[in-house]
Write a protein that holds these residues in place. Sequence first.
Motif, short mmCIF file in Angstrom:
data_model
loop_
_atom_site.label_atom_id
_atom_site.label_comp_id
_atom_site.label_asym_id
_atom_site.label_seq_id
_atom_site.Cartn_x
_atom_site.Cartn_y
_atom_site.Cartn_z
N ASN A 47 10.21 -4.08 -10.04
CA ASN A 47 10.65 -2.79 -10.60
C ASN A 47 9.96 -2.44 -11.91
N GLY A 48 8.90 -3.15 -12.24
CA GLY A 48 8.18 -2.82 -13.47
C GLY A 48 6.88 -2.11 -13.13
N LYS A 49 6.06 -1.87 -14.13
CA LYS A 49 4.78 -1.21 -13.93
C LYS A 49 3.67 -2.24 -13.82
N HIS A 50 2.75 -2.01 -12.92
CA HIS A 50 1.64 -2.92 -12.72
C HIS A 50 0.68 -2.78 -13.89
N ARG A 51 0.59 -3.85 -14.69
CA ARG A 51 -0.25 -3.79 -15.89
C ARG A 51 -1.71 -4.00 -15.51
N LYS A 52 -2.60 -3.34 -16.21
CA LYS A 52 -4.04 -3.46 -15.98
C LYS A 52 -4.70 -4.04 -17.24
N ALA A 151 1.62 -23.29 -20.13
CA ALA A 151 3.05 -22.97 -20.08
C ALA A 151 3.35 -21.66 -19.36
N LEU A 152 2.34 -20.98 -18.86
CA LEU A 152 2.57 -19.67 -18.22
C LEU A 152 3.59 -19.76 -17.10
N ASP A 153 3.40 -20.70 -16.18
CA ASP A 153 4.32 -20.76 -15.04
C ASP A 153 5.71 -21.23 -15.44
N THR A 154 5.80 -22.04 -16.50
CA THR A 154 7.12 -22.45 -16.98
C THR A 154 7.89 -21.23 -17.51
N LEU A 155 7.20 -20.35 -18.21
CA LEU A 155 7.84 -19.12 -18.67
C LEU A 155 8.40 -18.33 -17.49
N TRP A 156 7.60 -18.21 -16.45
CA TRP A 156 8.04 -17.45 -15.26
C TRP A 156 9.22 -18.13 -14.59
N ILE A 157 9.12 -19.44 -14.40
CA ILE A 157 10.17 -20.20 -13.71
C ILE A 157 11.48 -20.13 -14.47
N MET A 158 11.42 -20.16 -15.79
CA MET A 158 12.64 -20.12 -16.60
C MET A 158 13.17 -18.70 -16.78
N LEU A 160 11.77 -16.21 -18.34
CA LEU A 160 11.43 -15.62 -19.64
C LEU A 160 10.32 -14.60 -19.43
N LYS A 161 10.64 -13.51 -18.76
CA LYS A 161 9.63 -12.55 -18.30
C LYS A 161 8.99 -11.77 -19.45
N GLU A 162 9.75 -11.47 -20.50
CA GLU A 162 9.16 -10.76 -21.64
C GLU A 162 8.10 -11.63 -22.30
N GLU A 163 8.44 -12.91 -22.50
CA GLU A 163 7.48 -13.83 -23.08
C GLU A 163 6.29 -14.04 -22.14
N PHE A 164 6.57 -14.08 -20.85
CA PHE A 164 5.48 -14.23 -19.87
C PHE A 164 4.51 -13.05 -19.95
N ASN A 165 5.04 -11.84 -19.99
CA ASN A 165 4.18 -10.66 -20.05
C ASN A 165 3.33 -10.66 -21.32
N GLU A 166 3.91 -11.06 -22.42
CA GLU A 166 3.16 -11.13 -23.67
C GLU A 166 2.06 -12.20 -23.57
N ALA A 169 -0.87 -10.92 -21.49
CA ALA A 169 -1.71 -10.04 -22.30
C ALA A 169 -2.64 -10.85 -23.20
N ALA A 170 -2.13 -11.96 -23.72
CA ALA A 170 -2.96 -12.81 -24.57
C ALA A 170 -4.03 -13.53 -23.76
N VAL A 171 -3.67 -13.98 -22.55
CA VAL A 171 -4.63 -14.66 -21.69
C VAL A 171 -5.81 -13.73 -21.38
N ALA A 172 -5.52 -12.44 -21.23
CA ALA A 172 -6.58 -11.47 -20.93
C ALA A 172 -7.65 -11.44 -22.01
N THR A 173 -7.32 -11.89 -23.22
CA THR A 173 -8.27 -11.85 -24.33
C THR A 173 -9.02 -13.16 -24.52
#
Length: 598
Positions: A47-52, A151-158, A160-166, A169-173
């Motif tokens: 239900n969120g927006k697909h980030r690019k 820790a990316l997948d741990t964030l998702w599993i737990m 913590l979606k806001e932290e995961f999305n942030e 965005a950092a991984v993209a850089t």
Amino acid sequence: MFSNYRNKRTRLYAITVITLLSILYLFNQRADPLSFDSGRLEEYMNNGKHRKYTDISSFDWRGAPVQNTPQSFATIPTGKPLALPRIQYDFVAEKKPERVKRDKRQLAVRHAFQRAWNSYKKSAWMRDELKPISNEGKDTFGGWAATLVDALDTLWIMGLKEEFNEAVAAVATIDFGKTSSTTISVFETTIRYLGGLISAYDLSHEKVLLEKAVQVGEMLYRAFDTPNRMPIDRLDVEKAKLGEGFTADSHISIAGIGSLTMEFVRLAQLTGDAKYYDAVARVTDLLDRAQNTTKLPGMFPIWMNAYDQDLSYDSSFTLGAMADSVFEYFPKTFALLGGLEPVYKKLYENSMDMVDKHMLFRPMVPGREDILISGNVRAESANNTELDPEGQHLTCFVGGMFALGGRLFENKHHVDIGAKLAKGCIYTYKALPTGIMPEIFLMLPCASREACPWEQKKWEAEVIKRTHPVYLDDVNRAVKTERLPVGFTAIRDRKYILRPEAIESVFVLYRTTGQKEYQEAAWDMFTAVMNATSTAFANAAILDVSVIDEYPMQDDSMESFWLAETLKYFYLVFSPPDLISLDEFVLNTEAHPFRRPK
């Protein structure tokens, strides 16, 4: 570009730039060669927006030349995956008091993760590791934010979606075109970075994660650029860009060459590019050909000559350091390939036959517990072997491997071995005053696994043998000074570096047997670890598990696997069993779950 998010202004600047780059990307979007599964895409959007995002790396590894190009590529097995046996126990609905207790414990683990993550985010963002005592960052694995990626997948599993999305965005850089190191470990980069990116993509389907995984995979693919296509141990990044090729190592650990399989297989599955599968299939072919040429036929030694493709010269065998994950990957790769490549079953069963016969021992302990420890072996031939009864924290993964392999290949004996090995690690945790097992220790092997009465004099004689001439024949002084729990004959390394292997096996045994005792053991382990390792900011390795102090001796180190593995396994053992089901995922040696084919 965004190397540090230490204050709000920098964070706002980064978000603004990423937004502008995203807008430019939308205007210049081209057809993407990487395909999506539309059903899972809808699921991950949640239900969120697909980030690019757009890749701003300084070097595109896909364009780096390859000197030793294969004439043809091995193709990944095709066809409908086999209906493999069920791995997980058929759990029934839990009662409310059980659920309430489990939820509280799960929440405690999640809180420990968030505390360490927040400290990393505040004081070591985009660095490889947080120093948990001095509260600052350091780079140990190429300077590509190892803890963040791990820790990316741990964030998702737990959840913590806001932290995961942030974090995404950092991984993209992250710029995988340059590194703070001259050379990088191919093994560590594969299991932490490539494994972390693939797993996070498998869970979320964030496209940028697969794009970054391809960049890392392409870089690591250059490690196979040798005349015989055997990968090297350490990759010179700048030389790899030139594409002049490398020479295979004449001395390399079996783990260093044989523990890349899962990551490259899954990358091939996700991208459809056969070269990734071909790279590791050639190593597997070598292991298959050489399995009966070693000094302990069926088992692989610690060291090998990759240049000559020779595994016959080393006489040291272990499931511990420098060897561990190559064996773990046999049954897991079999499952990841849907059972369509039988060689991995052969490699597992033949090697574990030798492990069962020569390497596992029942230690003599006062309570006569029926437990097993995995030791080391020196072998000149199958009929000339010597057991070194050294236990390692690293080998505690073996219980989970035997249990998983036993379920996968319908071998009850292996499941039983797995349980005894896991209970052996539980025992050694409880035996130390801190409630944590040491890195390396020795115990006295029983003459038989069937019966093992306690013999005080025999144990004392072994202690003197291990400590003489320092204490002469004064066994009481030796035991007291060396701080030896009863049953231990020596402790060679007293550290605990936040390792996950013991809780890994406890988790697998719980999921495969459904026995609640493993959850109770996990909670005891978690509380002991938290009591000893907690700092003002996160968690630190400790230098001596045999001493109880109000302020334990801690080392200013928190490896990325604390968030990627240890806390993930603690969290999963207290989670509903359908979260990362072992019938849907296989976890690599860094605890990154890869989705099994259906």
